[in-house]
Design a protein around this motif. Structure first.
Motif, short mmCIF file in Angstrom:
data_model
loop_
_atom_site.label_atom_id
_atom_site.label_comp_id
_atom_site.label_asym_id
_atom_site.label_seq_id
_atom_site.Cartn_x
_atom_site.Cartn_y
_atom_site.Cartn_z
N UNK A 40 1.58 -6.13 -5.01
CA UNK A 40 1.90 -5.77 -3.64
C UNK A 40 3.40 -5.66 -3.34
N UNK A 41 4.24 -5.62 -4.36
CA UNK A 41 5.67 -5.34 -4.14
C UNK A 41 5.83 -3.94 -3.56
N UNK A 42 6.95 -3.71 -2.91
CA UNK A 42 7.12 -2.43 -2.22
C UNK A 42 8.20 -1.55 -2.85
N UNK A 43 8.60 -1.87 -4.07
CA UNK A 43 9.67 -1.12 -4.72
C UNK A 43 9.41 0.37 -4.84
N UNK A 44 8.20 0.76 -5.22
CA UNK A 44 7.89 2.19 -5.34
C UNK A 44 7.87 2.88 -3.99
N UNK A 45 7.40 2.19 -2.96
CA UNK A 45 7.42 2.78 -1.62
C UNK A 45 8.86 2.98 -1.14
N UNK A 46 9.70 2.01 -1.43
CA UNK A 46 11.11 2.14 -1.06
C UNK A 46 11.76 3.30 -1.80
N UNK A 47 11.42 3.45 -3.08
CA UNK A 47 11.96 4.56 -3.86
C UNK A 47 11.51 5.90 -3.27
N UNK A 48 10.24 6.02 -2.97
CA UNK A 48 9.72 7.26 -2.37
C UNK A 48 10.36 7.51 -1.01
N UNK A 55 13.36 6.65 -0.03
CA UNK A 55 14.72 7.17 -0.26
C UNK A 55 14.69 8.61 -0.76
N UNK A 56 13.88 8.89 -1.77
CA UNK A 56 13.87 10.20 -2.41
C UNK A 56 13.27 11.30 -1.54
N UNK A 57 12.29 10.94 -0.73
CA UNK A 57 11.57 11.96 0.05
C UNK A 57 11.84 11.89 1.54
N UNK A 58 12.67 10.95 1.95
CA UNK A 58 12.99 10.83 3.37
C UNK A 58 11.79 10.38 4.21
N UNK A 59 11.02 9.45 3.67
CA UNK A 59 9.82 8.97 4.34
C UNK A 59 10.15 7.76 5.19
N UNK A 60 9.67 7.77 6.43
CA UNK A 60 9.77 6.59 7.30
C UNK A 60 8.53 5.75 7.06
N UNK A 78 7.47 3.03 8.32
CA UNK A 78 6.79 2.53 9.52
C UNK A 78 5.99 3.62 10.23
N UNK A 79 6.11 4.85 9.77
CA UNK A 79 5.32 5.96 10.31
C UNK A 79 4.36 6.51 9.26
N UNK A 80 4.17 5.76 8.19
CA UNK A 80 3.37 6.22 7.06
C UNK A 80 2.06 5.46 6.95
N UNK A 81 1.14 6.05 6.20
CA UNK A 81 -0.16 5.46 5.94
C UNK A 81 -0.28 5.20 4.44
N UNK A 82 -0.82 4.05 4.08
CA UNK A 82 -1.09 3.75 2.69
C UNK A 82 -2.60 3.59 2.55
N UNK A 83 -3.20 4.44 1.72
CA UNK A 83 -4.64 4.41 1.48
C UNK A 83 -4.86 3.84 0.09
N UNK A 84 -5.71 2.84 -0.01
CA UNK A 84 -5.97 2.24 -1.30
C UNK A 84 -7.32 1.57 -1.35
N UNK A 85 -7.73 1.24 -2.57
CA UNK A 85 -9.03 0.60 -2.77
C UNK A 85 -8.90 -0.85 -3.25
N UNK A 86 -7.70 -1.38 -3.22
CA UNK A 86 -7.48 -2.76 -3.67
C UNK A 86 -6.79 -3.57 -2.57
N UNK A 141 5.42 -2.20 6.14
CA UNK A 141 5.35 -1.75 7.52
C UNK A 141 4.51 -0.49 7.71
N UNK A 142 3.69 -0.15 6.72
CA UNK A 142 2.83 1.03 6.80
C UNK A 142 1.50 0.68 7.47
#
Length: 119
Positions: free
Chosen positions: A31-39, A41-46, A48-56, A67-68
């Motif tokens: 559950x670390x957020x390193x990859x989300x932080x990388x995305x 930065x690279x893609x200009x994603x906010x 706190x305005x994003x959705x994370x869909x997962x099965x785990x 903050x998703x």
């Protein structure tokens, strides 16, 4: 509207990995957020305005830490991870979807509602 992928981010690490160079605890493994932080930065994603869909459950915990808005899909591992949902748990999904189509529909409705409120 159609969904699209702007990037794919993968963590190769695991604390018990057989290959030594991948054996470590890291911030990119959920559950670390390193990859989300990388995305972000690279893609200009906010986040706190994003959705994370997962099965785990680790996906839901990751979303909360970043903050998703979180969606647990019941396909894949989702039904098995339902055992982690309950009043005693500190993190809950914002929505539980039967499958990815249900998740996408819910997200679309949420985005439309937010757009209507801001107009």
């Amino acid at each position: 509207d159609r969904a699209r992928l702007d990037g794919v981010y993968v963590c190769p690490h695991h604390p018990d990995a057989v290959v030594e160079k991948y054996r470590k605890n890291c911030t990119c493994r959920k559950p670390g957020i390193g990859l989300l932080q990388q995305a972000s930065r690279e893609l200009g994603i906010a986040l706190d305005q994003s959705f994370l869909v997962g099965d785990r459950w680790s996906d839901i915990r990751c979303a909360a830490r970043a903050g998703c808005t979180s969606v647990l899909v019941l396909t894949g591992y989702g039904r098995g991870d339902l055992k982690y949902i309950g009043p005693g748990q500190d993190v809950q999904p914002d929505y539980i979807a039967e499958n990815l189509v249900d998740a996408a529909d819910w997200i679309s409705r949420r985005v439309a509602e937010q757009h209507d409120r801001s107009a």
